[in-house]
Design a protein around this motif. Structure first.
Motif, PDB file in Angstrom:
ATOM      1  N   LEU A 173       4.512   0.526   1.560  1.00  0.00           N
ATOM      2  CA  LEU A 173       4.680  -0.418   2.661  1.00  0.00           C
ATOM      3  C   LEU A 173       4.091  -1.775   2.328  1.00  0.00           C
ATOM      4  O   LEU A 173       3.224  -1.902   1.446  1.00  0.00           O
ATOM      5  CB  LEU A 173       4.009   0.127   3.936  1.00  0.00           C
ATOM      6  CG  LEU A 173       4.497   1.485   4.455  1.00  0.00           C
ATOM      7  CD1 LEU A 173       3.626   1.961   5.606  1.00  0.00           C
ATOM      8  CD2 LEU A 173       5.963   1.383   4.893  1.00  0.00           C
ATOM      9  N   ARG A 174       4.591  -2.789   3.059  1.00  0.00           N
ATOM     10  CA  ARG A 174       4.071  -4.147   2.899  1.00  0.00           C
ATOM     11  C   ARG A 174       3.602  -4.657   4.262  1.00  0.00           C
ATOM     12  O   ARG A 174       4.363  -4.655   5.230  1.00  0.00           O
ATOM     13  CB  ARG A 174       5.131  -5.089   2.336  1.00  0.00           C
ATOM     14  CG  ARG A 174       4.619  -6.534   2.225  1.00  0.00           C
ATOM     15  CD  ARG A 174       5.721  -7.502   1.810  1.00  0.00           C
ATOM     16  NE  ARG A 174       6.081  -7.325   0.397  1.00  0.00           N
ATOM     17  CZ  ARG A 174       7.211  -6.794  -0.019  1.00  0.00           C
ATOM     18  NH1 ARG A 174       8.124  -6.376   0.872  1.00  0.00           N
ATOM     19  NH2 ARG A 174       7.492  -6.675  -1.303  1.00  0.00           N
ATOM     20  N   TRP A 175       2.327  -5.101   4.317  1.00  0.00           N
ATOM     21  CA  TRP A 175       1.786  -5.747   5.527  1.00  0.00           C
ATOM     22  C   TRP A 175       1.661  -7.232   5.215  1.00  0.00           C
ATOM     23  O   TRP A 175       1.132  -7.622   4.178  1.00  0.00           O
ATOM     24  CB  TRP A 175       0.420  -5.134   5.854  1.00  0.00           C
ATOM     25  CG  TRP A 175      -0.292  -5.720   7.057  1.00  0.00           C
ATOM     26  CD1 TRP A 175      -0.293  -5.221   8.318  1.00  0.00           C
ATOM     27  CD2 TRP A 175      -1.114  -6.894   7.086  1.00  0.00           C
ATOM     28  NE1 TRP A 175      -1.056  -5.991   9.147  1.00  0.00           N
ATOM     29  CE2 TRP A 175      -1.577  -7.044   8.417  1.00  0.00           C
ATOM     30  CE3 TRP A 175      -1.489  -7.836   6.141  1.00  0.00           C
ATOM     31  CZ2 TRP A 175      -2.406  -8.094   8.808  1.00  0.00           C
ATOM     32  CZ3 TRP A 175      -2.316  -8.879   6.526  1.00  0.00           C
ATOM     33  CH2 TRP A 175      -2.770  -9.010   7.855  1.00  0.00           C
ATOM     34  N   THR A 195       0.820  -1.211   0.000  1.00  0.00           N
ATOM     35  CA  THR A 195       0.000   0.000   0.000  1.00  0.00           C
ATOM     36  C   THR A 195       0.855   1.264   0.000  1.00  0.00           C
ATOM     37  O   THR A 195       2.010   1.248   0.466  1.00  0.00           O
ATOM     38  CB  THR A 195      -0.946   0.004   1.222  1.00  0.00           C
ATOM     39  OG1 THR A 195      -1.796   1.146   1.166  1.00  0.00           O
ATOM     40  CG2 THR A 195      -0.161   0.018   2.534  1.00  0.00           C
ATOM     41  N   LYS A 196       0.280   2.318  -0.502  1.00  0.00           N
ATOM     42  CA  LYS A 196       0.949   3.627  -0.498  1.00  0.00           C
ATOM     43  C   LYS A 196      -0.104   4.683  -0.207  1.00  0.00           C
ATOM     44  O   LYS A 196      -1.096   4.803  -0.923  1.00  0.00           O
ATOM     45  CB  LYS A 196       1.606   3.900  -1.849  1.00  0.00           C
ATOM     46  CG  LYS A 196       2.414   5.187  -1.873  1.00  0.00           C
ATOM     47  CD  LYS A 196       3.089   5.383  -3.219  1.00  0.00           C
ATOM     48  CE  LYS A 196       3.915   6.667  -3.243  1.00  0.00           C
ATOM     49  NZ  LYS A 196       4.542   6.891  -4.558  1.00  0.00           N
ATOM     50  N   ALA A 219       8.308  -1.657   1.220  1.00  0.00           N
ATOM     51  CA  ALA A 219       7.973  -2.429   0.016  1.00  0.00           C
ATOM     52  C   ALA A 219       8.464  -1.732  -1.239  1.00  0.00           C
ATOM     53  O   ALA A 219       7.852  -1.831  -2.309  1.00  0.00           O
ATOM     54  CB  ALA A 219       6.455  -2.639  -0.064  1.00  0.00           C
ATOM     55  N   SER A 220       9.593  -1.065  -1.118  1.00  0.00           N
ATOM     56  CA  SER A 220      10.138  -0.377  -2.291  1.00  0.00           C
ATOM     57  C   SER A 220      10.601  -1.349  -3.362  1.00  0.00           C
ATOM     58  O   SER A 220      10.757  -0.983  -4.531  1.00  0.00           O
ATOM     59  CB  SER A 220      11.296   0.535  -1.863  1.00  0.00           C
ATOM     60  OG  SER A 220      12.285  -0.234  -1.179  1.00  0.00           O
ATOM     61  N   ASP A 221      10.803  -2.653  -2.984  1.00  0.00           N
ATOM     62  CA  ASP A 221      11.239  -3.646  -3.954  1.00  0.00           C
ATOM     63  C   ASP A 221      10.081  -4.200  -4.777  1.00  0.00           C
ATOM     64  O   ASP A 221      10.290  -4.893  -5.771  1.00  0.00           O
ATOM     65  CB  ASP A 221      11.946  -4.798  -3.240  1.00  0.00           C
ATOM     66  CG  ASP A 221      11.050  -5.456  -2.197  1.00  0.00           C
ATOM     67  OD1 ASP A 221      10.151  -4.762  -1.663  1.00  0.00           O
ATOM     68  OD2 ASP A 221      11.231  -6.651  -1.930  1.00  0.00           O
ATOM     69  N   ALA A 222       8.866  -3.905  -4.327  1.00  0.00           N
ATOM     70  CA  ALA A 222       7.685  -4.395  -5.059  1.00  0.00           C
ATOM     71  C   ALA A 222       7.366  -3.471  -6.224  1.00  0.00           C
ATOM     72  O   ALA A 222       7.902  -2.357  -6.329  1.00  0.00           O
ATOM     73  CB  ALA A 222       6.491  -4.487  -4.114  1.00  0.00           C
ATOM     74  N   GLU A 223       6.505  -3.929  -7.117  1.00  0.00           N
ATOM     75  CA  GLU A 223       6.091  -3.113  -8.269  1.00  0.00           C
ATOM     76  C   GLU A 223       5.495  -1.808  -7.763  1.00  0.00           C
ATOM     77  O   GLU A 223       4.595  -1.815  -6.921  1.00  0.00           O
ATOM     78  CB  GLU A 223       5.059  -3.880  -9.096  1.00  0.00           C
ATOM     79  CG  GLU A 223       4.617  -3.134 -10.333  1.00  0.00           C
ATOM     80  CD  GLU A 223       3.542  -3.901 -11.110  1.00  0.00           C
ATOM     81  OE1 GLU A 223       2.886  -3.282 -11.963  1.00  0.00           O
ATOM     82  OE2 GLU A 223       3.360  -5.115 -10.851  1.00  0.00           O
ATOM     83  N   THR A 236      -3.800   0.488  -3.003  1.00  0.00           N
ATOM     84  CA  THR A 236      -3.484  -0.742  -2.270  1.00  0.00           C
ATOM     85  C   THR A 236      -3.573  -1.945  -3.196  1.00  0.00           C
ATOM     86  O   THR A 236      -4.475  -2.031  -4.030  1.00  0.00           O
ATOM     87  CB  THR A 236      -4.457  -0.932  -1.085  1.00  0.00           C
ATOM     88  OG1 THR A 236      -4.341   0.185  -0.196  1.00  0.00           O
ATOM     89  CG2 THR A 236      -4.167  -2.210  -0.322  1.00  0.00           C
ATOM     90  N   ARG A 237      -2.601  -2.846  -3.056  1.00  0.00           N
ATOM     91  CA  ARG A 237      -2.587  -4.091  -3.822  1.00  0.00           C
ATOM     92  C   ARG A 237      -2.655  -5.249  -2.827  1.00  0.00           C
ATOM     93  O   ARG A 237      -1.830  -5.353  -1.918  1.00  0.00           O
ATOM     94  CB  ARG A 237      -1.333  -4.186  -4.669  1.00  0.00           C
ATOM     95  CG  ARG A 237      -1.286  -5.438  -5.545  1.00  0.00           C
ATOM     96  CD  ARG A 237       0.044  -5.533  -6.298  1.00  0.00           C
ATOM     97  NE  ARG A 237       0.298  -4.343  -7.091  1.00  0.00           N
ATOM     98  CZ  ARG A 237       1.371  -3.569  -6.973  1.00  0.00           C
ATOM     99  NH1 ARG A 237       2.310  -3.870  -6.059  1.00  0.00           N
ATOM    100  NH2 ARG A 237       1.549  -2.500  -7.717  1.00  0.00           N
TER     101      ARG A 237
END
Length: 605
Positions: free
Chosen positions: A60-62, A50-51, A75-79, A86-87
């Protein structure tokens, strides 16, 4: 909008605390994120990338594996998520792989989220067919000649919007066009070949607020053609805030309205609504009453339409449901009875209503009369019909087993008693003292024949009486006050046999034989009884009269073989009386010529 680190925390603890003190609202879904945890029904791990829309917020990644622990990390390594948003990523369990199929997801979206206001798109493959030049066929193509084409399938993968259908029930009825109602019906109920006959669009206000749209189908739905109360026939859909909840709330409509289709949408009910919650809050009862009332209004509108064919079509399709309503729904029976339609002795091929019957009653008639039978023709040949039609009275014809159960639930209509004309002691209310005296004298005069018939028909009839109401028939069979009609007897017998019984109804099958003292057949029998009541001819004659009365009154002949033998005996006797000898003359001469001569067999090669 996205979620910030401050808000990215589990709602489980808050949810449990809210339930623990017993003060939690039933609409907790959405307040503490409880709905989110349904993801673990098919996934053993859930990731939320989510951003937040706040300026400078990181991505960020939860993560959680459905236990009590979760982690929040960068979660900067994610797309990258463009802007904010939010994904949700589900790591699906091995036994839930079907939810990775686009067809399954499409089915769920169309069922539960068809009318959600914000767009929902599904990434899916679609196959289209395109025209392209046929290279092989165009090898020897002459200059200037048009190239030959061929059709090839082209598979594309892209997002397709799933909830394009708009909830027209949310709009004011005045703003919705007739064609829009029809198209919505065809799309929402998957009834492309059916056009609704009638619909009503309304809003329920007060203790419960909801919007509803009800339809009368143009034809009997296929699933109801096999079973009129098919449990899989989902006719009323309940929505909460445009989210589909259920279409199996049996109490939302009585079963006699199983054919009415529609939607009910409420903003007051919780998304986790259940039957128990509805019953506790009495919401279901309120909605039920309003839906029934609006359905009855639609039926009345069709019945009062100048075009009679509209209600005839409705009755042919759904009349049996209204009959069941009369039997089962005491609260609405009074509203349903005027909507019933039956054939009658005067209506021919048309239907008649109770109002039409009462309007056509001759002066002095105090009751509404009916008979039962398998089909109009069989009902009309019953001798009891003579009693009524000879006085100008109309007779309603109950031609189906359901008709009889329905009419028995209607004891009166507009101060007129509803009377079964096939029951004993039919009182036409015009008998004076003189006629009663005449009937007593006839009973006395025909005592011998009555007693003779009661002996011969022991076990077949309860008793034999003289009737002054029969005109063209020598005799008729009628039931006692609490007897069961022949049509219902056959139905009960079939049910008994189907459940392993022998079909024997015992004394229930015994009717009362009424004889017409003015008929030549009865007078002949009376003379035969006086002359020789023990003769076989007299007994056959009596039994034949009883058999005929059984058939014309709607009963079955118990022994077809004996009946056939009695008819043939009568025919033979008649032949002897007319010709002196039933043997044809040509046969007699042939017998005399051939008498004493040997017959040489002829061999044919």
């Amino acid at each position: 909008m996205g979620i910030s680190r401050k808000n990215a925390q589990s709602g489980t603890k808050n949810f449990v605390e809210a339930l623990g003190d017993g003060t939690a609202d039933v609409n907790l879904i959405g307040q503490f994120g409880v709905g989110f945890y349904s993801a673990y029904l098919i996934a053993d791990k859930v990731e939320v990338v989510t951003k937040s829309m706040q300026a400078g917020s990181p991505q960020l990644r939860w993560e959680s594996d459905s236990g009590s622990n979760f982690s929040i990390s960068d979660a900067s390594d994610a797309e990258p998520i463009e802007g904010s948003g939010t994904r949700l990523i589900l790591h699906v369990k091995d036994d839930a792989m079907q939810y990775l199929e686009s067809s399954k997801l499409e089915e769920l979206l169309q069922r539960y989220s068809e009318f959600i206001e914000f767009p929902i798109s599904l990434y899916k493959e679609t196959t289209e067919y395109e025209q392209v030049p046929d290279i092989e066929a165009n090898k020897d193509l002459a200059e200037g000649e048009e190239p030959k084409m061929k059709t090839v399938p082209v598979t594309k993968a892209d997002y397709a919007e799933m909830n394009t259908q708009k909830p027209i029930w949310l709009r004011p009825p005045k703003e919705v066009e007739e064609e829009e109602y029809k198209e919505f019906y065809k799309s929402a109920f998957r009834a492309s070949y059916d056009e609704p006959q009638k619909w009503t669009h309304f809003r329920l206000e007060g203790q419960v607020e909801c919007k509803a749209l009800l339809y009368i189908p143009g034809m009997l739905p296929f699933e109801l053609s096999r079973d009129m109360f098919d449990e899989n026939a989902r006719n009323i859909r309940l929505y909460v805030k445009r989210v589909f909840i259920n279409d199996k709330f049996e109490d939302i409509m009585p079963r006699w309205l199983k054919f009415v289709r529609g939607v009910v949408d409420s903003d007051d009910l919780p998304l986790n609504v259940s039957r128990e919650i509805l019953q506790k809050s009495k919401v279901l009862s309120i909605i039920n009453k309003r839906l029934v009332r609006k359905s009855l209004d639609m039926f009345r509108d069709l019945a009062e339409d100048e075009d009679d064919s509209k209600y005839i079509m409705f009755w042919n399709n759904f009349g049996k449901y209204l009959k069941v309503g009369v039997i089962e729904d005491q609260k609405n029976k009074k509203e349903l009875v005027p909507l019933l339609r039956f054939f009658s002795s005067k209506s021919g091929e048309e239907y008649t209503s109770f109002d039409q019957y009462v309007e056509g009653m001759p002066e002095g008639q105090k009751s509404i009369y009916y008979v039962t039978g398998e089909g109009k023709k069989n009902a009309m040949i019953q001798p009891v019909v003579e009693k009524l039609t000879s006085r100008g009275y109309e007779v309603l014809l109950m031609t189906e087993p359901l008709d009889e159960i329905t009419i028995e639930a209607i004891t009166d209509y507009k101060d007129f008693k509803v009377v079964d004309a096939t029951k004993e002691g039919l009182d036409l209310e015009d008998e004076d003292d003189e006629k009663k005296k005449e009937k007593e004298e006839l009973n006395e005069k025909f005592t011998d024949i009555r007693e003779f018939l009661e002996v011969e028909l022991e076990g077949k009839v309860q008793k034999v009486t003289v009737s002054t109401l029969l005109t063209d028939s020598p005799a008729a069979l009628v039931q006692g006050a609490y007897g069961v009609s022949p049509t219902m007897q056959r139905y009960m017998k079939a049910q008994s046999v189907a459940s392993g019984g022998d079909g024997n109804l015992g004394a229930m099958n015994q009717a009362i034989l009424e004889i017409n003292p003015k008929h030549p057949i009865v007078q002949d029998l009376e003379r035969m009884v006086r002359t020789d009541k023990e003769s076989k001819e007299t007994k056959n004659f009596a039994m034949l009269m009883y058999d005929v009365a059984s058939m014309t009154s709607g009963y079955e002949v118990s022994d077809a073989g004996d009946f056939a033998q009695r008819v043939m005996t009568l025919m033979t006797t008649k032949g002897k009386q007319d010709g002196g000898d039933a043997t044809p003359p040509a046969v007699k001469e042939s017998k005399e010529e051939d008498e004493g001569e040997a017959i040489t067999p002829e061999i044919v090669a």
